[in-house]
Enzyme design. Structure first.
Site, PDB file in Angstrom:
ATOM      1  N   ARG A  15      23.604   0.922 -10.239  1.00 58.26           N
ATOM      2  CA  ARG A  15      23.318   1.266 -11.635  1.00 58.26           C
ATOM      3  C   ARG A  15      22.855   2.715 -11.832  1.00 58.26           C
ATOM      4  NH1 ARG A  15      19.375  -3.272 -13.189  1.00 58.26           N
ATOM      5  NH2 ARG A  15      19.332  -3.648 -10.936  1.00 58.26           N
ATOM      6  N   THR A  79      17.810  -8.685   2.140  1.00 60.69           N
ATOM      7  CA  THR A  79      16.627  -8.023   2.719  1.00 60.69           C
ATOM      8  C   THR A  79      16.294  -8.567   4.111  1.00 60.69           C
ATOM      9  OG1 THR A  79      15.305  -9.587   1.422  1.00 60.69           O
ATOM     10  CG2 THR A  79      15.549  -7.360   0.521  1.00 60.69           C
ATOM     11  N   TYR A 100       9.875  -0.539   0.413  1.00 56.99           N
ATOM     12  CA  TYR A 100      11.183  -0.294  -0.190  1.00 56.99           C
ATOM     13  C   TYR A 100      11.335   1.202  -0.461  1.00 56.99           C
ATOM     14  CZ  TYR A 100      11.910  -5.292  -1.423  1.00 56.99           C
ATOM     15  OH  TYR A 100      12.105  -6.644  -1.410  1.00 56.99           O
ATOM     16  N   GLU A 152      13.536 -16.971  -5.378  1.00 56.38           N
ATOM     17  CA  GLU A 152      14.235 -15.909  -6.106  1.00 56.38           C
ATOM     18  C   GLU A 152      14.592 -16.395  -7.509  1.00 56.38           C
ATOM     19  OE1 GLU A 152      14.735 -12.637  -4.980  1.00 56.38           O
ATOM     20  OE2 GLU A 152      13.218 -13.502  -3.670  1.00 56.38           O
ATOM     21  N   SER A 403       8.201  57.012 -17.492  1.00 58.44           N
ATOM     22  CA  SER A 403       9.162  55.979 -17.898  1.00 58.44           C
ATOM     23  C   SER A 403      10.562  56.298 -17.398  1.00 58.44           C
ATOM     24  CB  SER A 403       9.201  55.887 -19.422  1.00 58.44           C
ATOM     25  OG  SER A 403       7.923  55.562 -19.888  1.00 58.44           O
TER      26      SER A 403
HETATM   27  C1  UD1 Z   1      13.795  -8.424  -3.697  1.00 62.27           C
HETATM   28  C2  UD1 Z   1      13.059  -9.699  -3.323  1.00 62.27           C
HETATM   29  C3  UD1 Z   1      12.371 -10.257  -4.570  1.00 62.27           C
HETATM   30  C4  UD1 Z   1      11.466  -9.215  -5.169  1.00 62.27           C
HETATM   31  C5  UD1 Z   1      12.216  -7.944  -5.436  1.00 62.27           C
HETATM   32  C6  UD1 Z   1      11.287  -6.861  -5.869  1.00 62.27           C
HETATM   33  C7  UD1 Z   1      14.356 -10.729  -1.546  1.00 62.27           C
HETATM   34  C8  UD1 Z   1      15.329 -11.773  -1.202  1.00 62.27           C
HETATM   35  N1  UD1 Z   1      14.020 -10.642  -2.817  1.00 62.27           N
HETATM   36  O1  UD1 Z   1      14.785  -8.715  -4.645  1.00 62.27           O
HETATM   37  O2  UD1 Z   1      11.634 -11.415  -4.219  1.00 62.27           O
HETATM   38  O3  UD1 Z   1      10.893  -9.722  -6.371  1.00 62.27           O
HETATM   39  O4  UD1 Z   1      12.885  -7.495  -4.248  1.00 62.27           O
HETATM   40  O5  UD1 Z   1      12.042  -5.746  -6.290  1.00 62.27           O
HETATM   41  O6  UD1 Z   1      13.887 -10.017  -0.671  1.00 62.27           O
HETATM   42  N2  UD1 Z   1      17.986  -3.743   0.659  1.00 62.27           N
HETATM   43  C9  UD1 Z   1      18.585  -3.378   1.843  1.00 62.27           C
HETATM   44  N3  UD1 Z   1      19.604  -4.128   2.334  1.00 62.27           N
HETATM   45  C10 UD1 Z   1      20.056  -5.234   1.706  1.00 62.27           C
HETATM   46  C11 UD1 Z   1      19.413  -5.613   0.503  1.00 62.27           C
HETATM   47  C12 UD1 Z   1      18.390  -4.856   0.012  1.00 62.27           C
HETATM   48  O7  UD1 Z   1      18.233  -2.361   2.445  1.00 62.27           O
HETATM   49  O8  UD1 Z   1      20.970  -5.843   2.241  1.00 62.27           O
HETATM   50  C13 UD1 Z   1      16.875  -2.937   0.141  1.00 62.27           C
HETATM   51  C14 UD1 Z   1      17.204  -2.258  -1.174  1.00 62.27           C
HETATM   52  O9  UD1 Z   1      17.694  -0.942  -0.940  1.00 62.27           O
HETATM   53  C15 UD1 Z   1      15.869  -2.235  -1.870  1.00 62.27           C
HETATM   54  C16 UD1 Z   1      15.152  -3.454  -1.347  1.00 62.27           C
HETATM   55  O10 UD1 Z   1      15.808  -3.805  -0.145  1.00 62.27           O
HETATM   56  O11 UD1 Z   1      15.117  -1.095  -1.540  1.00 62.27           O
HETATM   57  C17 UD1 Z   1      15.195  -4.615  -2.320  1.00 62.27           C
HETATM   58  O12 UD1 Z   1      16.507  -4.914  -2.655  1.00 62.27           O
HETATM   59  P1  UD1 Z   1      16.899  -5.357  -4.127  1.00 62.27           P
HETATM   60  O13 UD1 Z   1      18.307  -5.777  -4.117  1.00 62.27           O
HETATM   61  O14 UD1 Z   1      16.466  -4.338  -5.078  1.00 62.27           O
HETATM   62  O15 UD1 Z   1      15.920  -6.578  -4.378  1.00 62.27           O
HETATM   63  P2  UD1 Z   1      16.266  -8.109  -4.528  1.00 62.27           P
HETATM   64  O16 UD1 Z   1      16.890  -8.585  -3.284  1.00 62.27           O
HETATM   65  O17 UD1 Z   1      16.927  -8.310  -5.805  1.00 62.27           O
END
Ligand code: UD1
Ligand code: CA
Length: 457
Positions: A15, A79, A100, A152, A403
């Site tokens: 986004r 994650t 993060y 989630e 000047s």
């Molecule tokens: C995650 C949490 C959720 C929390 C939210 C807060 C999980 C399953 N969920 O949500 O409970 O409320 O964060 O923002 O953990 N990232 C990776 N690799 C991946 C996926 C994510 O490096 O495969 C990193 C992203 O860059 C980011 C962070 O992990 O910095 C969180 O990922 P994002 O997709 O924003 O969060 P959710 O999984 O939606």
């Protein structure tokens, strides 16, 4: 227990609609993940692990020279999968702080509370209560208030979605626990992802208490997903800095119109007008007055200095009592002594100007040494560049430069000399001389200026 830090930064940042990986977008002049790396460095000297993916080598390249253990996550499978990629780098006998890369404002104080809370059981979790928890993982507690699991948003029942306490994603977990649990995670959920958050239920099943820690405020746990959130966090950060400055005794004409992109240190009774930007490391002495629309970068400004509006100061030292601007530009390696005046449309580069000297109007001073009590007249130019090399101009104490003078470097003007207006100085001048190189004036009488023919009507 020894600490290690694992920063998740592999998310696509779809986004942002950007060619740049999301975590390289800047807040207060620093990449988002740079803020996170700094917070990590404040709690442990151990090189942090950063899990990256989207943007390929752009991320490691942006932090070249910094000690970081880079781990690539080729596919973003969640994650839990992200932390699993880092497992070979995670010793069993450490407490792992998971951060993060897109949550830039986490305070060191909160991080320290999280770490302390993990001491007894080896697992703590940072949570926050939100007015609108939509989209986040919810913290499910039992009747006694103990954390049981995280669900989630997409997997949650209507009753669970009513929970306002959410998972920030930031946690501290013992390395040996991660080694035990991560290989067992499945992806049988609404998103088909490996959820790190499932570790909470696994801990509870193993009889390990998960200690909840409340964030100090919402901004410090807010992630950036788009440019609107980036701007909102930037403002939140700037407001907090402005407030801290005022609380420390700095007068701000408008706390909503100052930007600090780095670190600003102020002495007593400084006054800062609107729309001023401070970049990098800036130090103001006591009683410094900064007019509107100034940009000050990596500089040291002495006591009682007045920066008049629209002045640009970059990597310079300005001595006490000096007056700069309006519309002045001090470029890198400029050093001004005390009570120096640099006026409007004067540019100074890589030059030292000693106490009491003045260049009040329209001048260029580059690669120059100016002594004490020198007066540089309007329109004076040091011709420091021959197209290939830079040369030095030396102007000794008590020189008066008329000047519209050009000083063709390399050249030296001896102490006490006077340069007549309009002179081109090409040879060194001995002390106490008068130098004039302009052509003598001719006066022609009876000369008729050409006239336009009268307009026909
Ligand atoms: C995650 C949490 C959720 C929390 C939210 C807060 C999980 C399953 N969920 O949500 O409970 O409320 O964060 O923002 O953990 N990232 C990776 N690799 C991946 C996926 C994510 O490096 O495969 C990193 C992203 O860059 C980011 C962070 O992990 O910095 C969180 O990922 P994002 O997709 O924003 O969060 P959710 O999984 O939606
Ligand atoms: Ca997110």
């Amino acid at each position: 227990m020894k600490l290690s830090v694992c920063i998740l930064a592999a998310g696509k940042g779809k986004r942002m609609y950007s060619a740049l990986p999301k975590v390289l977008h800047r807040l207060a002049g620093k990449p988002l993940v740079g803020h996170v790396l700094d917070a990590a460095a404040a709690v442990t000297p151990t090189a942090p692990i950063v899990v990256y993916g989207h943007g390929g080598e752009l991320l490691p390249a942006a932090f070249e020279g910094r000690e970081i253990a880079w781990v690539e996550q080729r596919e973003q499978l969640g994650t839990g999968h992200a932390v699993a990629q880092a497992l070979p780098r995670i010793p069993a006998d450490t407490l792992v702080v998971i951060l993060y890369g897109d949550v830039p404002l986490l305070s060191v104080a909160t991080l320290e509370r999280l770490i302390a809370a993990a001491e007894p059981s080896g697992f703590s979790l940072l949570t926050v209560v939100l007015a609108d928890p939509t989209g986040y993982g919810r913290i499910v507690r039992d009747a006694a208030g103990e954390v049981q699991r995280i669900v989630e948003h997409k997997d949650a029942s209507p009753a669970e979605r009513a929970i306002a306490e959410i998972n920030t994603g930031i946690m501290a977990v013992r390395g040996d626990y991660l080694h035990r649990w991560l290989p067992t995670l499945g992806n049988d959920n609404a998103q088909g992802e490996y959820y790190l958050t499932d570790c909470v239920a696994l801990a509870v099943a193993d009889g390990i208490r998960v200690a909840p820690v409340a964030a100090a405020n919402e901004a410090e746990v807010t992630g950036v997903n788009n440019r609107v959130q980036l701007a909102e966090l930037e403002r939140a950060h700037q407001q907090a800095q402005a407030r801290a400055l005022m609380e420390a005794g700095v007068t701000l004409a408008d706390p909503a119109r100052i930007d600090v992109r780095g670190r600003l240190e102020c002495g007593r009774d400084c006054v800062i007008d609107i729309n001023t930007v401070f970049v990098g490391q800036v130090k103001l002495g006591n009683n410094v007055v900064i007019g509107p629309n100034c940009v000050v970068t990596d500089s040291e400004i002495g006591d009682g200095v007045e920066l008049l509006p629209n002045s640009i100061i970059d990597s310079a030292r300005v001595g006490a009592g000096s007056r700069i601007g309006p519309f002045a530009r001090l470029r890198p390696e400029t050093e001004l002594g005390t009570d120096v005046h640099i006026g409007n449309f004067v540019e100074v580069k890589k030059s030292r100007i000693e106490d009491g000297s003045k260049a009040n109007h329209l001048a260029y001073i580059g690669d120059t040494e100016i002594g004490r009590n020198v007066n540089v007249g309007a329109g004076t130019i040091t011709c420091n560049y021959d197209g290939a090399n830079k040369h030095k101009t030396i102007i000794e104490d008590d020189v008066f430069i008329g000047s519209d003078t050009q000083l063709v470097a390399p050249v030296r003007v001896g102490r006490g000399s006077t340069i007549g207006a309009g002179t081109t100085v090409t040879d060194d001048v001995e002390p106490d001389r008068l130098v004039i190189s302009r052509v003598r004036q001719k006066t022609i009488s009876g000369w008729q200026r050409p006239r336009k023919p009268p307009k026909k009507s």
